[in-house]
Design a protein around this motif. Structure first.
Motif, PDB file in Angstrom:
ATOM      1  N   GLY A 164       0.811  -1.204   0.000  1.00 16.13           N
ATOM      2  CA  GLY A 164       0.000   0.000   0.000  1.00 16.13           C
ATOM      3  C   GLY A 164       0.850   1.263   0.000  1.00 16.13           C
ATOM      4  N   SER A 165       0.320   2.310  -0.600  1.00 19.62           N
ATOM      5  CA  SER A 165       1.072   3.564  -0.697  1.00 19.62           C
ATOM      6  C   SER A 165       1.364   4.164   0.676  1.00 19.62           C
ATOM      7  N   GLU A 166       0.566   3.794   1.678  1.00 19.97           N
ATOM      8  CA  GLU A 166       0.802   4.339   3.020  1.00 19.97           C
ATOM      9  C   GLU A 166       2.109   3.807   3.619  1.00 19.97           C
ATOM     10  N   PHE A 167       2.645   2.726   3.043  1.00 15.68           N
ATOM     11  CA  PHE A 167       3.907   2.156   3.528  1.00 15.68           C
ATOM     12  C   PHE A 167       5.079   2.468   2.591  1.00 15.68           C
ATOM     13  N   SER A 168       4.907   3.465   1.763  1.00 10.91           N
ATOM     14  CA  SER A 168       5.950   3.791   0.776  1.00 10.91           C
ATOM     15  C   SER A 168       7.245   4.279   1.419  1.00 10.91           C
ATOM     16  N   THR A 169       7.159   4.833   2.619  1.00 13.01           N
ATOM     17  CA  THR A 169       8.370   5.324   3.294  1.00 13.01           C
ATOM     18  C   THR A 169       8.789   4.438   4.463  1.00 13.01           C
ATOM     19  N   LEU A 170       8.140   3.285   4.604  1.00 16.08           N
ATOM     20  CA  LEU A 170       8.410   2.431   5.759  1.00 16.08           C
ATOM     21  C   LEU A 170       9.849   1.912   5.753  1.00 16.08           C
ATOM     22  N   TYR A 171      10.316   1.484   4.591  1.00  7.77           N
ATOM     23  CA  TYR A 171      11.672   0.935   4.509  1.00  7.77           C
ATOM     24  C   TYR A 171      12.713   1.992   4.873  1.00  7.77           C
ATOM     25  N   GLU A 172      12.564   3.197   4.332  1.00 13.11           N
ATOM     26  CA  GLU A 172      13.522   4.265   4.619  1.00 13.11           C
ATOM     27  C   GLU A 172      13.469   4.673   6.091  1.00 13.11           C
ATOM     28  N   THR A 173      12.271   4.629   6.667  1.00  8.20           N
ATOM     29  CA  THR A 173      12.127   5.030   8.065  1.00  8.20           C
ATOM     30  C   THR A 173      12.800   4.040   9.021  1.00  8.20           C
ATOM     31  N   LEU A 174      12.743   2.748   8.684  1.00  8.51           N
ATOM     32  CA  LEU A 174      13.197   1.720   9.625  1.00  8.51           C
ATOM     33  C   LEU A 174      14.482   1.004   9.220  1.00  8.51           C
ATOM     34  N   LYS A 175      15.056   1.342   8.074  1.00  9.62           N
ATOM     35  CA  LYS A 175      16.202   0.555   7.596  1.00  9.62           C
ATOM     36  C   LYS A 175      17.402   0.607   8.539  1.00  9.62           C
ATOM     37  N   SER A 176      17.476   1.620   9.381  1.00  9.24           N
ATOM     38  CA  SER A 176      18.615   1.719  10.306  1.00  9.24           C
ATOM     39  C   SER A 176      18.392   0.953  11.608  1.00  9.24           C
ATOM     40  N   VAL A 177      17.134   0.506  11.850  1.00  5.90           N
ATOM     41  CA  VAL A 177      16.852  -0.148  13.132  1.00  5.90           C
ATOM     42  C   VAL A 177      16.336  -1.587  12.974  1.00  5.90           C
ATOM     43  N   THR A 178      15.768  -1.947  11.828  1.00  7.20           N
ATOM     44  CA  THR A 178      15.254  -3.304  11.630  1.00  7.20           C
ATOM     45  C   THR A 178      15.125  -3.591  10.139  1.00  7.20           C
ATOM     46  N   ASN A 179      14.817  -4.836   9.814  1.00  5.77           N
ATOM     47  CA  ASN A 179      14.653  -5.259   8.419  1.00  5.77           C
ATOM     48  C   ASN A 179      13.179  -5.220   8.035  1.00  5.77           C
ATOM     49  N   VAL A 180      12.885  -4.643   6.884  1.00  7.81           N
ATOM     50  CA  VAL A 180      11.512  -4.521   6.396  1.00  7.81           C
ATOM     51  C   VAL A 180      11.390  -5.293   5.089  1.00  7.81           C
ATOM     52  N   TYR A 181      10.307  -6.069   4.978  1.00 10.06           N
ATOM     53  CA  TYR A 181      10.060  -6.845   3.757  1.00 10.06           C
ATOM     54  C   TYR A 181       8.627  -6.573   3.299  1.00 10.06           C
ATOM     55  N   PHE A 182       8.407  -6.730   1.980  1.00 12.17           N
ATOM     56  CA  PHE A 182       7.098  -6.432   1.407  1.00 12.17           C
ATOM     57  C   PHE A 182       6.542  -7.670   0.709  1.00 12.17           C
ATOM     58  N   ALA A 183       5.272  -7.995   1.039  1.00 17.29           N
ATOM     59  CA  ALA A 183       4.601  -9.134   0.420  1.00 17.29           C
ATOM     60  C   ALA A 183       4.332  -8.843  -1.054  1.00 17.29           C
ATOM     61  N   ARG A 184       4.077  -9.887  -1.811  1.00 17.95           N
ATOM     62  CA  ARG A 184       3.777  -9.709  -3.230  1.00 17.95           C
ATOM     63  C   ARG A 184       2.377  -9.123  -3.404  1.00 17.95           C
ATOM     64  N   PRO A 185       2.135  -8.456  -4.527  1.00 17.02           N
ATOM     65  CA  PRO A 185       0.818  -7.833  -4.748  1.00 17.02           C
ATOM     66  C   PRO A 185      -0.305  -8.870  -4.736  1.00 17.02           C
ATOM     67  N   PHE A 186      -1.435  -8.500  -4.180  1.00 12.31           N
ATOM     68  CA  PHE A 186      -2.645  -9.334  -4.119  1.00 12.31           C
ATOM     69  C   PHE A 186      -2.355 -10.686  -3.463  1.00 12.31           C
ATOM     70  N   ALA A 187      -1.477 -10.704  -2.494  1.00  4.70           N
ATOM     71  CA  ALA A 187      -1.116 -11.947  -1.800  1.00  4.70           C
ATOM     72  C   ALA A 187      -1.288 -11.752  -0.296  1.00  4.70           C
ATOM     73  N   SER A 188      -2.525 -11.507   0.111  1.00  2.00           N
ATOM     74  CA  SER A 188      -2.792 -11.276   1.532  1.00  2.00           C
ATOM     75  C   SER A 188      -2.492 -12.517   2.368  1.00  2.00           C
ATOM     76  N   TYR A 189      -2.491 -13.700   1.719  1.00  2.00           N
ATOM     77  CA  TYR A 189      -2.193 -14.918   2.459  1.00  2.00           C
ATOM     78  C   TYR A 189      -0.755 -14.938   2.972  1.00  2.00           C
ATOM     79  N   GLU A 190       0.117 -14.106   2.393  1.00  2.00           N
ATOM     80  CA  GLU A 190       1.489 -14.031   2.887  1.00  2.00           C
ATOM     81  C   GLU A 190       1.573 -13.234   4.190  1.00  2.00           C
TER      82      GLU A 190
END
Length: 358
Positions: free
Chosen positions: A269-295
């Motif tokens: 989602g676009s609301e998480f577009s800055t999540l990686y940049e915000t947290l890259k110095s403190v933890t690892n961020v990963y993004f699920a594949r599109p339309f894959a809510s089961y992940e």
């Protein structure tokens, strides 16, 4: 003479039917012996003896002669009386149902399901895990659902939101490629995150109420191993509001950030577009594949709990922060079958203490 030329075979080991009792009455009136009747019906002789003994009644005939009344008594096998007696005896056959032994469990179960929104499985599992009642009073989960269907409980199916919305159809999933790059893909995530063997791996998502542009939303985070939930009410479903809430969360975690948040998995989602940049110095961020809510199935299942209190279409702006915290506390104090009927809060505390010892 009664005709018995038929191709219907009597099934051994089964109770006599009403039709067979009528045949016994006819054959008895024609002078057949019990053994002959048993041979005709394909039954054991003792079965016929017992049936005739149980179904025999005394009848009286009255006769007047020369101004006097004479009563004559005789016995006869009555198939209707025999069948009525059989049906009455059947009511007392078998083991008594557990709900008839005591009202204690039924009343307690109704209270948990109606007042505390517990599921039938949670009721049964918690009662057994904590020895609230003797085993003689606690049914299995399937039996408790049957009691609800049979209206033995005050709880109705409409009081069980998960049962009403459950979909048993098999779903097929299609893998889609990322159309935008927000950060590392879930395929790069360590394998121990998927297996839930280690603590500190989270899923993050947002949940909307009313479909209004300026309505507040909930930012949800769930720890995958313990199912511990964190709910944060934010002003809007956009990157700025999410970033502000995440930075506040990092500040609250302080020095424990690295042990509490080892990875965070998000959707695209676009609301998480800055999540990686915000947290890259403190933890690892990963993004699920599109339309894959089961992940991110843990997060999706947690949202079902929240929807019990905030149905779709209800404005989240009208819900106070205090109420949001009540929902969070209820979720974290709710015994889970997947946790052996422990609460997420207890499991989270134990797991966190283990990280501090290590």
């Amino acid at each position: 003479m009664t005709q018995f030329h038929n191709n219907t075979e009597s099934i051994k080991g089964k109770h006599l039917t009403q039709a067979e009792r009528a045949q016994i009455s006819i054959l008895k009136s024609e002078g057949y012996s019990n053994r002959q009747i048993a041979e005709r019906l394909g039954r054991a002789p003792q079965t016929i003896n017992n049936e005739i003994e149980r179904g025999t009644v005394q009848q009286m005939s009255r006769q007047k002669q020369n101004g006097k009344t004479y009563d004559y008594y005789h016995t006869v096998y009555d198939p209707d009386y025999a069948h009525d007696a059989y049906m009455e005896n059947r009511k007392h056959c078998g083991r008594r149902p557990k709900w008839s032994l005591s009202d204690a469990f039924v009343d307690w179960a109704d209270r948990q399901m109606l007042e505390h929104n517990w599921s039938p499985d949670t009721v049964v599992g918690t009662a057994r895990e904590h020895d609230f009642f003797s085993d003689a009073l606690i049914p299995c989960t399937t039996t408790l659902y049957n009691w609800i269907d049979q209206h033995i409980m005050r709880t109705k199916n409409i009081d069980l939101p998960e049962k009403l919305r459950r979909n048993t159809k098999t779903k097929t999933f299609k893998t889609r490629k990322h159309k935008r790059y927000l950060g590392p893909s879930i395929t790069e995530r360590p394998a121990d995150v998927e297996s839930r063997t280690t603590f500190g791996h989270w899923e993050i998502d947002t949940m909307i109420g009313a479909k209004q542009k300026h309505d507040a939303v909930l930012l949800t985070l769930v720890e995958r191993q313990t199912r511990f939930e964190v709910l944060l009410k934010i002003d809007a479903k956009d990157a700025n509001a999410v970033t502000k809430a995440v930075e506040s969360l990092v500040g609250r975690a302080g020095d424990h950030m690295s042990s509490l948040f080892k990875t965070i998995t998000s959707d695209n989602g676009s609301e998480f577009s800055t999540l990686y940049e915000t947290l890259k110095s403190v933890t690892n961020v990963y993004f699920a594949r599109p339309f894959a809510s089961y992940e991110r199935g843990t997060s999706e299942n947690q949202h079902k709990f929240i929807r019990r209190f905030i149905p779709k279409g209800q404005s989240i702006s009208d819900i106070s922060d205090r109420q949001v915290q009540r929902i969070q506390r209820w979720m974290n104090d709710y015994p889970r079958k997947i946790l052996n009927y422990q609460t997420p809060h207890d499991c989270f505390v134990k797991a966190f203490k283990q990280t501090q010892i290590a």
